[in-house]
Design a protein around this motif. Structure first.
Motif, PDB file in Angstrom:
ATOM      1  N   SER A 189      33.512  16.168 -10.938  1.00 16.10           N
ATOM      2  CA  SER A 189      34.763  15.604 -11.449  1.00 16.10           C
ATOM      3  C   SER A 189      34.537  14.284 -12.193  1.00 16.10           C
ATOM      4  O   SER A 189      35.493  13.610 -12.565  1.00 16.10           O
ATOM      5  N   THR A 196      33.605  11.406 -11.084  1.00 18.61           N
ATOM      6  CA  THR A 196      34.327  10.373 -10.349  1.00 18.61           C
ATOM      7  C   THR A 196      33.405   9.642  -9.374  1.00 18.61           C
ATOM      8  O   THR A 196      32.595  10.259  -8.692  1.00 18.61           O
ATOM      9  N   ASN A 210      33.606   7.463  -5.985  1.00 19.73           N
ATOM     10  CA  ASN A 210      34.514   7.177  -4.871  1.00 19.73           C
ATOM     11  C   ASN A 210      33.905   6.067  -4.024  1.00 19.73           C
ATOM     12  O   ASN A 210      32.734   6.152  -3.641  1.00 19.73           O
ATOM     13  N   SER A 233      37.596   3.880 -17.883  1.00 18.85           N
ATOM     14  CA  SER A 233      37.675   4.628 -16.631  1.00 18.85           C
ATOM     15  C   SER A 233      39.059   4.422 -16.041  1.00 18.85           C
ATOM     16  O   SER A 233      39.736   3.441 -16.320  1.00 18.85           O
ATOM     17  N   TRP A 283      41.107   3.948 -12.725  1.00 24.85           N
ATOM     18  CA  TRP A 283      40.972   3.497 -11.335  1.00 24.85           C
ATOM     19  C   TRP A 283      42.224   3.838 -10.551  1.00 24.85           C
ATOM     20  O   TRP A 283      43.337   3.600 -11.020  1.00 24.85           O
ATOM     21  N   ALA A 292      39.087   5.605  -6.289  1.00 26.22           N
ATOM     22  CA  ALA A 292      38.536   6.713  -7.079  1.00 26.22           C
ATOM     23  C   ALA A 292      38.499   6.226  -8.528  1.00 26.22           C
ATOM     24  O   ALA A 292      39.519   5.805  -9.075  1.00 26.22           O
ATOM     25  N   LYS A 344      37.673   7.511 -12.076  1.00 31.43           N
ATOM     26  CA  LYS A 344      37.472   8.758 -12.831  1.00 31.43           C
ATOM     27  C   LYS A 344      37.032   8.434 -14.253  1.00 31.43           C
ATOM     28  O   LYS A 344      37.633   7.610 -14.934  1.00 31.43           O
ATOM     29  N   HIS A 345      35.987   9.127 -14.672  1.00 33.18           N
ATOM     30  CA  HIS A 345      35.478   8.983 -16.038  1.00 33.18           C
ATOM     31  C   HIS A 345      35.785  10.254 -16.821  1.00 33.18           C
ATOM     32  O   HIS A 345      35.959  11.324 -16.239  1.00 33.18           O
TER      33      HIS A 345
END
Length: 167
Positions: free
Chosen positions: A15, A17, A19, A112, A114, A130, A132-133
Motif C-alpha cells: 500500500s 504506507t 506505519n 505524502s 499523513w 499512517a 501513505k505515498h
C-alpha cells in the motif's frame, strides 16, 4: 538514554504506507498540543541537532503549517503541512510536502498523506500514524533519505519535553 516506550515502525510495500505507532508517557491533552501547536512542534519536530522553525501555522481544516528544518550550519529545508481533516484530540490528517520558504511546492520530492490518530491508555498516550505515498518509488525515496532514523530521533526529543514537565 534509550526509551522503553513503544515505537513500532513498519513499511507496507503493498500500500506504499509507513506505519508508526508510538507511546508517550504523557496525558492525551499534552500529546495533542505537542503535535498541533507551533511553539511546541518547533521544540521537537526536527531530529537533533536540527531545529524546526515555523513561519506560519493555521491548525484548521484547509489551514497550513509552513516551516523550516534548520541545520547546525544554518541550512534550511522548507516543508508544508496542508491540513485536510481535524477531529480534536482524536485525529488529524494532512498532506506533507517539501517546498521553498514561500510555500511553493518542490515537485522533485513526493507528497505524502499523513493520518495521525491519538488514544489514551492508562498513563500513556499512543500516537498511531499512517503515512501513505503515491507509489512504492516515492516511499523508498523517503526511507533512503533517512526518514526512520530522523523520525525516531524526533520522537525521543518529544519524550524529553514530557520528562521535563514532570520534574
Amino acid at each position: 538514554m534509550k526509551s522503553n516506550l513503544l515505537m513500532n515502525f513498519t513499511v507496507d510495500k503493498e500500500s506504499s504506507t509507513v506505519n508508526v505507532k508510538r507511546e508517550f508517557n504523557a496525558p492525551l491533552s499534552d500529546v495533542w498540543s505537542a503535535w498541533t501547536e507551533a511553539e511546541i512542534l518547533d521544540q521537537w519536530w526536527a531530529p537533533a541537532p536540527w531545529k524546526a522553525r515555523t513561519k506560519s501555522m493555521e491548525f484548521n481544516e484547509g489551514g497550513r503549517r509552513l516551516y523550516a528544518m534548520v541545520g547546525p550550519e544554518g541550512e534550511e529545508h522548507w516543508a508544508i503541512a496542508d491540513f485536510t481533516s481535524i477531529t480534536p484530540k482524536t485525529n488529524f490528517k494532512y498532506l506533507d510536502a517539501f517546498c521553498d520558504s514561500e510555500g511553493n511546492l518542490n515537485t522533485e520530492f513526493p507528497r505524502s498523506n499523513w493520518n495521525v490518530n491519538f488514544s489514551e491508555q492508562g498513563d500513556s498516550t499512543f500516537v498511531d500514524i499512517a503515512i501513505k505515498h503515491k507509489n512504492l518509488e516515492d516511499l523508498e525515496q523517503i526511507i533512503a533519505m533517512g526518514f526512520k532514523e530522523g523520525f525516531t530521533i524526533a520522537m525521543e526529543g518529544l519524550d524529553k519535553i514530557f520528562e521535563e514537565r514532570t520534574k
